[in-house]
Write a protein that holds these residues in place. Structure first.
Motif, PDB file in Angstrom:
ATOM      1  N   UNK A  45       0.819  -1.142   0.149  1.00 25.40           N
ATOM      2  CA  UNK A  45      -0.044  -0.033   0.022  1.00 25.40           C
ATOM      3  C   UNK A  45       0.851   1.295  -0.072  1.00 25.40           C
ATOM      4  N   UNK A  46       1.882   1.108   0.893  1.00 23.24           N
ATOM      5  CA  UNK A  46       2.687   2.301   0.693  1.00 23.24           C
ATOM      6  C   UNK A  46       3.348   2.722  -0.713  1.00 23.24           C
ATOM      7  N   UNK A  47       3.796   1.580  -1.211  1.00 18.31           N
ATOM      8  CA  UNK A  47       4.380   1.703  -2.603  1.00 18.31           C
ATOM      9  C   UNK A  47       3.246   2.027  -3.611  1.00 18.31           C
ATOM     10  N   UNK A  48       2.002   1.553  -3.416  1.00 20.91           N
ATOM     11  CA  UNK A  48       0.921   2.112  -4.191  1.00 20.91           C
ATOM     12  C   UNK A  48       0.718   3.493  -4.100  1.00 20.91           C
ATOM     13  N   UNK A  49       0.820   3.984  -2.987  1.00 20.53           N
ATOM     14  CA  UNK A  49       0.428   5.433  -2.476  1.00 20.53           C
ATOM     15  C   UNK A  49       1.458   6.413  -3.042  1.00 20.53           C
ATOM     16  N   UNK A  50       2.927   6.049  -3.185  1.00 21.41           N
ATOM     17  CA  UNK A  50       3.926   6.772  -3.511  1.00 21.41           C
ATOM     18  C   UNK A  50       3.561   7.292  -5.018  1.00 21.41           C
ATOM     19  N   UNK A  51       3.085   6.106  -5.759  1.00 23.43           N
ATOM     20  CA  UNK A  51       2.900   6.443  -7.273  1.00 23.43           C
ATOM     21  C   UNK A  51       1.710   5.651  -7.764  1.00 23.43           C
ATOM     22  N   UNK A  52       0.648   6.198  -7.779  1.00 24.43           N
ATOM     23  CA  UNK A  52      -0.518   5.570  -7.803  1.00 24.43           C
ATOM     24  C   UNK A  52      -0.840   4.975  -9.366  1.00 24.43           C
ATOM     25  N   UNK A  53      -0.371   5.856 -10.244  1.00 27.40           N
ATOM     26  CA  UNK A  53      -0.500   5.541 -11.818  1.00 27.40           C
ATOM     27  C   UNK A  53       0.421   4.451 -12.019  1.00 27.40           C
ATOM     28  N   UNK A  54       1.487   4.047 -11.508  1.00 30.04           N
ATOM     29  CA  UNK A  54       2.473   3.114 -11.557  1.00 30.04           C
ATOM     30  C   UNK A  54       2.423   1.814 -11.570  1.00 30.04           C
ATOM     31  N   UNK A  55       1.219   1.219 -10.446  1.00 36.83           N
ATOM     32  CA  UNK A  55       0.902   0.029 -10.016  1.00 36.83           C
ATOM     33  C   UNK A  55      -0.437  -0.250 -10.220  1.00 36.83           C
ATOM     34  N   UNK A  56      -0.851  -1.597 -10.601  1.00 37.65           N
ATOM     35  CA  UNK A  56      -2.084  -2.069 -10.603  1.00 37.65           C
ATOM     36  C   UNK A  56      -2.171  -3.237  -9.700  1.00 37.65           C
ATOM     37  N   UNK A  57      -3.191  -3.551  -9.164  1.00 37.53           N
ATOM     38  CA  UNK A  57      -3.551  -4.684  -8.372  1.00 37.53           C
ATOM     39  C   UNK A  57      -3.659  -4.346  -7.065  1.00 37.53           C
ATOM     40  N   UNK A  58      -4.149  -3.140  -6.774  1.00 38.10           N
ATOM     41  CA  UNK A  58      -4.237  -2.777  -5.235  1.00 38.10           C
ATOM     42  C   UNK A  58      -5.712  -3.209  -4.867  1.00 38.10           C
TER      43      UNK A  58
END
Length: 107
Positions: A45-58
């Protein structure tokens, strides 16, 4: 920019499901799996919120974290029940089905 899947998102979901399924294994295995899933979910979640556009699968991460929390609660409740049964009836009584039946009838 190409989106990539969050690391361990599927693993978090699987550990969350397994923590619920294994809650009847004296609560130990499911508790460990649930804690691991929550820790991994927080990192993802921390990784996702750093760059929300770069990751899927949240979605898998959120679902896995919720299942892991439910699994942790179920495992803690089952462990408390086992500890209560051992302290109330005694280990020898729980090993002998006939003696356990007698003690249950006395209740």
């Amino acid at each position: 920019m190409e989106q990539q899947k969050l690391p361990n998102s599927t693993l978090i979901l699987v550990f969350g499901i397994l923590s619920i399924i294994t809650c009847c294994c004296y609560g130990v295995i499911g508790l460990i799996l649930g804690i691991i899933a929550v820790v991994l979910a927080n990192k993802a979640a921390k990784l996702h919120f750093e760059d929300t556009e770069a990751y899927t699968g949240y979605g898998n991460v959120k679902t896995g974290k919720i299942l892991a929390i439910i699994g942790i609660v179920l495992n803690v409740l089952f462990m408390a029940y086992v500890i209560w049964a051992i302290s109330y009836f005694g280990w020898d009584t729980l090993q002998d089905p006939e003696l356990l039946r007698e003690r249950m009838e006395q209740m």
